[in-house]
Design a protein around this motif. Structure first.
Motif, PDB file in Angstrom:
ATOM      1  N   ARG A 178       0.842  -1.190   0.000  1.00  0.00           N
ATOM      2  CA  ARG A 178       0.000   0.000   0.000  1.00  0.00           C
ATOM      3  C   ARG A 178       0.884   1.249   0.000  1.00  0.00           C
ATOM      4  NH1 ARG A 178      -3.390  -1.151   4.217  1.00  0.00           N
ATOM      5  NH2 ARG A 178      -1.716  -0.615   5.670  1.00  0.00           N
ATOM      6  N   LEU A 179       0.470   2.244  -0.795  1.00  0.00           N
ATOM      7  CA  LEU A 179       1.147   3.539  -0.823  1.00  0.00           C
ATOM      8  C   LEU A 179       0.305   4.539  -0.052  1.00  0.00           C
ATOM      9  CD1 LEU A 179       2.210   3.694  -4.578  1.00  0.00           C
ATOM     10  CD2 LEU A 179       3.691   3.243  -2.627  1.00  0.00           C
ATOM     11  N   LYS A 180       0.927   5.182   0.935  1.00  0.00           N
ATOM     12  CA  LYS A 180       0.196   6.098   1.805  1.00  0.00           C
ATOM     13  C   LYS A 180       1.051   7.322   2.093  1.00  0.00           C
ATOM     14  CE  LYS A 180      -2.216   6.237   6.269  1.00  0.00           C
ATOM     15  NZ  LYS A 180      -2.558   5.453   7.492  1.00  0.00           N
ATOM     16  N   ILE A 181       0.480   8.494   1.863  1.00  0.00           N
ATOM     17  CA  ILE A 181       1.165   9.740   2.176  1.00  0.00           C
ATOM     18  C   ILE A 181       1.276   9.892   3.687  1.00  0.00           C
ATOM     19  CG2 ILE A 181       0.769  12.246   2.248  1.00  0.00           C
ATOM     20  CD1 ILE A 181       2.000  11.616  -0.308  1.00  0.00           C
ATOM     21  N   ILE A 182       2.398  10.416   4.160  1.00  0.00           N
ATOM     22  CA  ILE A 182       2.581  10.689   5.583  1.00  0.00           C
ATOM     23  C   ILE A 182       1.909  12.022   5.906  1.00  0.00           C
ATOM     24  CG2 ILE A 182       4.268  11.107   7.408  1.00  0.00           C
ATOM     25  CD1 ILE A 182       6.241   9.422   5.725  1.00  0.00           C
ATOM     26  N   GLY A 183       1.004  12.014   6.881  1.00  0.00           N
ATOM     27  CA  GLY A 183       0.302  13.234   7.237  1.00  0.00           C
ATOM     28  C   GLY A 183      -0.940  13.426   6.398  1.00  0.00           C
ATOM     29  N   ASP A 184      -1.455  14.661   6.381  1.00  0.00           N
ATOM     30  CA  ASP A 184      -2.654  14.973   5.619  1.00  0.00           C
ATOM     31  C   ASP A 184      -2.297  15.064   4.140  1.00  0.00           C
ATOM     32  OD1 ASP A 184      -5.436  15.997   5.250  1.00  0.00           O
ATOM     33  OD2 ASP A 184      -4.341  17.769   4.577  1.00  0.00           O
ATOM     34  N   ARG A 231       4.003   7.297  -9.831  1.00  0.00           N
ATOM     35  CA  ARG A 231       5.189   6.621 -10.372  1.00  0.00           C
ATOM     36  C   ARG A 231       5.532   5.385  -9.547  1.00  0.00           C
ATOM     37  NH1 ARG A 231       8.735  10.677 -10.082  1.00  0.00           N
ATOM     38  NH2 ARG A 231      10.246   9.828  -8.621  1.00  0.00           N
ATOM     39  N   PHE A 232       5.433   5.496  -8.221  1.00  0.00           N
ATOM     40  CA  PHE A 232       5.717   4.344  -7.375  1.00  0.00           C
ATOM     41  C   PHE A 232       4.629   3.276  -7.533  1.00  0.00           C
ATOM     42  CE2 PHE A 232       8.425   7.270  -4.730  1.00  0.00           C
ATOM     43  CZ  PHE A 232       9.608   6.605  -4.997  1.00  0.00           C
ATOM     44  N   GLN A 233       3.399   3.692  -7.785  1.00  0.00           N
ATOM     45  CA  GLN A 233       2.359   2.705  -8.038  1.00  0.00           C
ATOM     46  C   GLN A 233       2.689   1.891  -9.282  1.00  0.00           C
ATOM     47  OE1 GLN A 233      -1.526   4.217  -9.056  1.00  0.00           O
ATOM     48  NE2 GLN A 233      -2.556   2.319  -8.495  1.00  0.00           N
ATOM     49  N   ALA A 234       3.174   2.589 -10.337  1.00  0.00           N
ATOM     50  CA  ALA A 234       3.543   1.891 -11.565  1.00  0.00           C
ATOM     51  C   ALA A 234       4.755   0.994 -11.355  1.00  0.00           C
ATOM     52  CB  ALA A 234       3.824   2.910 -12.676  1.00  0.00           C
ATOM     53  N   LYS A 235       5.705   1.472 -10.584  1.00  0.00           N
ATOM     54  CA  LYS A 235       6.947   0.726 -10.380  1.00  0.00           C
ATOM     55  C   LYS A 235       6.747  -0.487  -9.477  1.00  0.00           C
ATOM     56  CE  LYS A 235      11.602   1.228  -8.440  1.00  0.00           C
ATOM     57  NZ  LYS A 235      12.584   2.164  -7.811  1.00  0.00           N
ATOM     58  N   LEU A 236       5.996  -0.304  -8.389  1.00  0.00           N
ATOM     59  CA  LEU A 236       5.887  -1.340  -7.371  1.00  0.00           C
ATOM     60  C   LEU A 236       4.645  -2.211  -7.528  1.00  0.00           C
ATOM     61  CD1 LEU A 236       6.878   0.847  -4.269  1.00  0.00           C
ATOM     62  CD2 LEU A 236       8.368  -0.673  -5.587  1.00  0.00           C
ATOM     63  N   GLY A 237       3.627  -1.700  -8.234  1.00  0.00           N
ATOM     64  CA  GLY A 237       2.384  -2.446  -8.344  1.00  0.00           C
ATOM     65  C   GLY A 237       1.561  -2.399  -7.068  1.00  0.00           C
ATOM     66  N   PHE A 238       1.789  -1.388  -6.215  1.00  0.00           N
ATOM     67  CA  PHE A 238       1.038  -1.260  -4.967  1.00  0.00           C
ATOM     68  C   PHE A 238      -0.292  -0.556  -5.223  1.00  0.00           C
ATOM     69  CE2 PHE A 238       4.613  -1.330  -1.530  1.00  0.00           C
ATOM     70  CZ  PHE A 238       5.055  -2.536  -2.033  1.00  0.00           C
ATOM     71  N   ASP A 239      -1.242  -0.740  -4.282  1.00  0.00           N
ATOM     72  CA  ASP A 239      -2.471   0.034  -4.281  1.00  0.00           C
ATOM     73  C   ASP A 239      -2.233   1.355  -3.556  1.00  0.00           C
ATOM     74  OD1 ASP A 239      -3.956  -1.982  -5.578  1.00  0.00           O
ATOM     75  OD2 ASP A 239      -4.316  -3.008  -3.662  1.00  0.00           O
TER      76      ASP A 239
END
Length: 424
Positions: free
Chosen positions: A161-167, A184-192
């Motif tokens: 999972r990709l999650k921004i730190i903070g708001d 870009r990280f979603q494309a690279k890693l295949g994460f949601d």
């Protein structure tokens, strides 16, 4: 905040010795120092990272004084490039919270919340919170041989999972380019993407208009020239971000059913070449991205009775002028884009009394590959492609001619850096 600290559970051989050496030397001199970021994330995922960064509580000036051959770079946030043999390790000082009362190192924000300068130094905990994604806020301590996690990045890696730190909205307003990094990280890693992170991205996409066009071109290179252009483009087209980067393409991408397949084929071919270590050029991808706008404009010009080749040249120039308002495409690439488009109109074999001379033109192969993509996507150019394919089979000397052209191209020389004059 209490961090999660675990023993190292990745292959130590994948950890670059130069990064460890820099961190250990800083530790020896009494500073805190950790290998940080994407390298730790990739190793935890079983991948071999390419870039290694070090974070420390030493200031840029202290790091620079400790390593010969290092140099301080950056304006928005200063970092130090430390040269270790052939390797360059990027060393950053822990970033802190913004405080108007901090007179020595200040953060400057624009009216919309964009950070213009960010040279505020802090602690390890503050540095972790100031990073963009939880999965990128992991620190490896080479002294204790442990991984330190302040933001639950280990949990998000396990959940893919990709999650921004903070708001998320606040963080995007600080730096809208973070939206491109997330995708870009979603494309690279295949994460949601975490739901809040994704919702704020859709809401904040217009903020990209505040980013200088030159910086957006740099981000274009990072996203499309790193071996995962196809998934990156597929993801971008599902968001308002594509509209912000390529408004002409967004307007016409669905005007014909063939445009999306052609775009994805161009991206996929580029990824294959990059992963095979073969040369690629951004001009080819940009020509494919903007082709829907070019062809739609050309169709209108032809309907008005304009001559095909002058119409193509005029339309291509107009599309490029609009594109560089958003992304500062260098002239060497826009020139190649126009040549690829122009040659599409000239490749009908019936126009050439001397096809061998035509096939020896510098951009012929790129134009031929572009025409092949159009045919592959279902455009009615198959007979022309087949003829030129057979022609090249019958003239194998064309390949050696192209290789010679490549060798004869002038190499771009780097300008020598001016020496700094001492202050009087």
């Amino acid at each position: 905040m209490m961090p999660t600290i675990i023993d190292r559970n990745f292959d130590i051989n994948k950890l670059h010795h130069s990064a460890v050496s820099v961190a250990l030397r800083l530790n020896d001199k009494g500073y805190e120092a950790y290998v940080v970021g994407g390298a730790i994330r990739d190793m935890l995922l079983g991948k071999t990272p390419k870039d290694f960064d070090v974070a420390t509580n030493a200031t840029p000036e202290q790091v620079h004084a400790l390593f010969r051959g290092s140099r301080i770079v950056g304006r928005r946030f200063q970092i130090v490039h430390v040269r270790m043999g052939r390797d360059i390790i990027e060393v950053t000082t822990f970033r802190g919270h913004h405080s108007e009362s901090d007179n020595k190192n200040t953060a400057k924000q624009g009216r919309s919340g964009v950070l213009l300068r960010d040279n505020v130094f802090g602690t390890l905990e503050q540095d972790a919170i100031r990073r963009d994604l939880t999965v990128n806020a992991l620190y490896y301590d080479p002294v204790e041989d442990t991984v330190i996690d302040y933001t639950e990045g280990l949990r998000d890696i396990a959940a893919r999972r990709l999650k921004i730190i903070g708001d998320p909205e606040t963080r995007y307003r600080e730096d809208p380019v973070r939206m491109l990094r997330v995708l870009r990280f979603q494309a690279k890693l295949g994460f949601d993407i975490d739901s809040a992170t994704n919702q704020a991205l859709n809401d904040c996409a217009p903020l990209l208009a505040q980013i200088p066009a030159a910086r957006l071109f740099d981000e274009f290179l990072k996203g499309f020239m790193a071996g995962h252009a196809k998934p990156f483009s597929e993801i971008l087209l599902q968001t308002p971000v594509w509209q912000e980067l390529f408004p002409d393409s967004a307007q016409y991408i669905d005007a014909k059913v063939c445009y999306r397949p052609m775009l994805f084929a161009a991206m996929g071919n580029t990824d294959q070449r990059i992963n095979a270590g073969q040369p690629v050029t951004p001009a080819f991808l940009l020509a494919a991205i903007l082709w829907p706008a070019v062809e739609q404009g050309l169709d209108l010009a032809l309907a008005r009775g304009e001559a095909p080749i002058p119409a193509m040249q005029s339309v291509g120039q107009d599309v490029i002028l609009r594109a560089i308002e958003r992304i500062a495409i260098p002239k060497r690439f826009t020139t190649m884009m126009r040549e690829i488009w122009d040659l599409q109109m000239r490749m009908d074999r019936r126009r050439h009394r001397k096809p061998l001379e035509f096939a020896q033109q510098k951009r012929f192969r790129a134009a031929y590959d572009f025409l092949s993509l159009r045919a592959q996507a279902g455009q009615d150019v198959g007979a022309v492609v087949d003829w030129w394919t057979q022609f090249q089979v019958e003239h194998p000397e064309l390949e050696s001619h192209r290789q010679q052209q490549h060798q004869d191209e002038p190499r771009k020389r780097r300008r020598p850096r001016p020496r700094r004059r001492p202050n009087p």
